[in-house]
Design a protein around this motif. Structure first.
Motif, PDB file in Angstrom:
ATOM      1  N   ARG A  10       7.784  17.392  27.248  1.00  0.00           N
ATOM      2  CA  ARG A  10       6.505  18.056  27.011  1.00  0.00           C
ATOM      3  C   ARG A  10       6.724  19.396  26.289  1.00  0.00           C
ATOM      4  NH1 ARG A  10       0.897  17.764  26.742  1.00  0.00           N
ATOM      5  NH2 ARG A  10      -0.074  19.493  27.810  1.00  0.00           N
ATOM      6  N   GLU A  54       6.508  22.813  21.460  1.00  0.00           N
ATOM      7  CA  GLU A  54       7.211  23.691  20.520  1.00  0.00           C
ATOM      8  C   GLU A  54       7.132  23.135  19.097  1.00  0.00           C
ATOM      9  OE1 GLU A  54       8.803  26.537  20.774  1.00  0.00           O
ATOM     10  OE2 GLU A  54       8.521  26.880  22.909  1.00  0.00           O
ATOM     11  N   ILE A  55       7.310  21.837  18.980  1.00  0.00           N
ATOM     12  CA  ILE A  55       7.297  21.229  17.646  1.00  0.00           C
ATOM     13  C   ILE A  55       5.909  21.308  17.037  1.00  0.00           C
ATOM     14  CG2 ILE A  55       7.470  19.011  16.445  1.00  0.00           C
ATOM     15  CD1 ILE A  55       9.812  18.380  18.344  1.00  0.00           C
ATOM     16  N   ASP A  56       4.887  21.108  17.874  1.00  0.00           N
ATOM     17  CA  ASP A  56       3.519  21.117  17.356  1.00  0.00           C
ATOM     18  C   ASP A  56       3.015  22.523  17.070  1.00  0.00           C
ATOM     19  OD1 ASP A  56       3.509  18.422  17.533  1.00  0.00           O
ATOM     20  OD2 ASP A  56       2.464  18.318  19.449  1.00  0.00           O
ATOM     21  N   SER A  57       3.678  23.533  17.659  1.00  0.00           N
ATOM     22  CA  SER A  57       3.156  24.899  17.491  1.00  0.00           C
ATOM     23  C   SER A  57       3.554  25.456  16.131  1.00  0.00           C
ATOM     24  CB  SER A  57       3.695  25.800  18.595  1.00  0.00           C
ATOM     25  OG  SER A  57       5.091  25.933  18.472  1.00  0.00           O
ATOM     26  N   ILE A 116      14.953  19.966  16.178  1.00  0.00           N
ATOM     27  CA  ILE A 116      14.757  19.870  17.617  1.00  0.00           C
ATOM     28  C   ILE A 116      15.956  20.456  18.387  1.00  0.00           C
ATOM     29  CG2 ILE A 116      15.835  17.636  18.175  1.00  0.00           C
ATOM     30  CD1 ILE A 116      13.235  16.882  19.598  1.00  0.00           C
ATOM     31  N   LEU A 121       9.250  20.294  24.463  1.00  0.00           N
ATOM     32  CA  LEU A 121       9.679  20.067  23.077  1.00  0.00           C
ATOM     33  C   LEU A 121       8.492  19.711  22.197  1.00  0.00           C
ATOM     34  CD1 LEU A 121      12.987  18.041  23.605  1.00  0.00           C
ATOM     35  CD2 LEU A 121      12.748  20.448  22.997  1.00  0.00           C
ATOM     36  N   ARG A 122       7.601  18.854  22.722  1.00  0.00           N
ATOM     37  CA  ARG A 122       6.428  18.470  21.930  1.00  0.00           C
ATOM     38  C   ARG A 122       5.580  19.691  21.600  1.00  0.00           C
ATOM     39  NH1 ARG A 122       6.148  13.959  25.550  1.00  0.00           N
ATOM     40  NH2 ARG A 122       6.908  12.109  24.485  1.00  0.00           N
TER      41      ARG A 122
END
Lengths: 307, 133
Positions: free
Chosen positions: B125, B130-133, B77, B127-128
């Motif tokens: 939002r 980006e992490i999920d992509s 992260i 960060l979420r």
């Protein structure tokens, strides 16, 4: 606390104590081979399980089944607010004046009062109650976007509710869902009280088109009669968000976010001057951000100050 | 202050520079009731101004001045945090490292508490996503 918040706490603690900053660029994956993952999956799984359970419990109670937008009773109450907003002229600051806002923020056991004077071109002076001796004054430019809108930015927004709804849904970010982000943006656009009547009405009507909305008669935290519009997002752990409007003028009286955060707006009027002590103590006027970060022309002048 | 500067800028060298600049500002300011709060606020403002002025230069500095050493204990992260706009990053650092309330962050950044909430919400939002992509 969500998985991301926990990860941020751990990461910041690691980086702060590290002797060497970790690399910034992400490694390029080798074609044909899966990239190694350093993700910490377990907090994600735990959080995901909680979210799914919450969704199952709440979704039927809040969301109108199969239809986007607020339920009919809420729509009627919100529409009355929108009609009132369109008819209320408001007290917008004229060129040479300053929008003066007084807000009382309660978060947990802490309460602070922030006063803001915003010039017509977007420069804001602020004073803060300071019980810890920290610098109580500041001056700075807003970002001129939905989170921190300048007058010029507000004037550039569509006043047709459908067009505004489309604009917000394609431009807002943040929050746990697009509906949540739109609800937050509505508060952002109305907070300072500078939105023209047609825009205020359009923003309120956007809420009619937002799922998860309820409306009820209520009082704000200082006892003023209000129409309370609440947005409930089942995936949001901090609880529902509410905007409380004055039923006579449709001006925003208060924002609530979960049980521990309340911002109450007790005064919104144009002012002719920034108090001299605020202008003096806030420090030198900062240079304006580059045009890329601002949508309004650089027409600022020195603050008029009150003795 | 150097640690806070490191988190705000993503660079040890730049964090030290800005912390030094903040201390010099404190010296110039003379008697200040709450030196730590003054320094924190100066450092955050310096990092935001620097980010606005020279985001590209900063990215270049990072690659040139920092030794690229793998640190497996650092969550993925971190680079995503560094890619956030300066004010969003500052809100996260002040909230999750300095443990400040949104009202306190509003005072540090010189903005409304509602704006802090919006900035934090946007940052999380992003960060979420980006992490999920």
């Amino acid at each position: 606390m969500t998985d991301i918040e926990t990860r941020l706490q751990l990461t910041f603690a690691h980086v702060a104590d590290a002797t060497v900053i970790p690399p910034v660029p992400r490694p390029e994956p080798v074609p044909g081979t899966p990239a190694p993952s350093h993700r910490r999956r377990w907090p994600v799984l735990v959080a995901l399980a909680g979210v799914i359970a919450a969704v199952l419990v709440v979704i039927e109670a809040v969301l109108p089944s199969g239809t986007p937008g607020a339920p009919p009773k809420a729509v009627a109450a919100i529409e009355r607010l929108a009609v009132t907003a369109a008819r209320s002229p408001g007290d917008r600051a004229k060129p040479g004046q300053y929008s003066h806002l007084i807000e009382r923020i309660r978060q947990g056991n802490e309460t602070i009062v922030i006063q803001t004077w915003t010039s017509h071109d977007g420069l804001s002076w602020r004073s803060y109650t300071a019980n810890d001796g920290a610098p109580p004054y500041s001056v700075g430019w807003g970002e001129s976007d939905t989170a921190d809108p300048s007058l010029q930015f507000l004037d550039s927004l569509p006043t047709n509710p459908t067009a505004l709804n489309h604009y917000l849904r394609s431009h807002v970010s943040g929050s746990s869902s697009t509906d949540a982000a739109v609800f937050t943006a509505a508060g952002d656009l109305l907070r300072q009280g500078d939105a023209p009547p047609a825009l205020r009405a359009a923003v309120i009507r956007v809420l009619e088109r937002t799922s998860g909305i309820t409306a009820e008669a209520a009082e704000d935290s200082v006892g003023r009669a209000a129409v309370k519009i609440t947005f409930t997002d089942p995936t949001r752990q901090s609880g529902p968000q509410s905007l409380l409007f004055d039923p006579k003028t449709s001006s925003l009286l208060e924002e609530q976010d979960g049980p521990n955060f309340t911002a109450t707006y007790t005064y919104t009027r144009p002012a002719d001057k920034v108090p001299a002590v605020v202008a003096a103590e806030a420090g030198p006027r900062p240079s304006r951000p580059s045009p890329a970060t601002s949508s309004s022309p650089a027409t600022a002048s020195s603050p008029t100050t009150a003795a | 202050m150097v640690r806070l500067g490191r988190l705000l800028t993503g660079s040890q060298a730049l964090g030290e520079d800005l912390a030094q600049e903040a201390f010099l500002g404190l010296l110039r300011a003379g008697a200040v009731a709450a030196p730590e709060a003054y320094l924190r606020r100066s450092l955050v403002n310096l990092s935001i101004n620097h980010g606005r002025r020279a985001a590209r230069e900063r990215a270049h500095l990072l690659t040139l001045r920092e030794q690229q050493v793998a640190a497996p204990e650092i969550d993925e992260i971190w680079p995503l945090v560094l890619a956030l706009p300066p004010r969003q990053r500052a809100v996260l650092v002040l909230r999750y490292y300095e443990d400040l309330s949104e009202a306190e962050i509003a005072r540090v950044l010189g903005c409304r508490a509602g704006t802090v909430k919006s900035l934090a919400s946007r940052a999380l939002r992003r960060l979420r996503l980006e992490i999920d992509s």
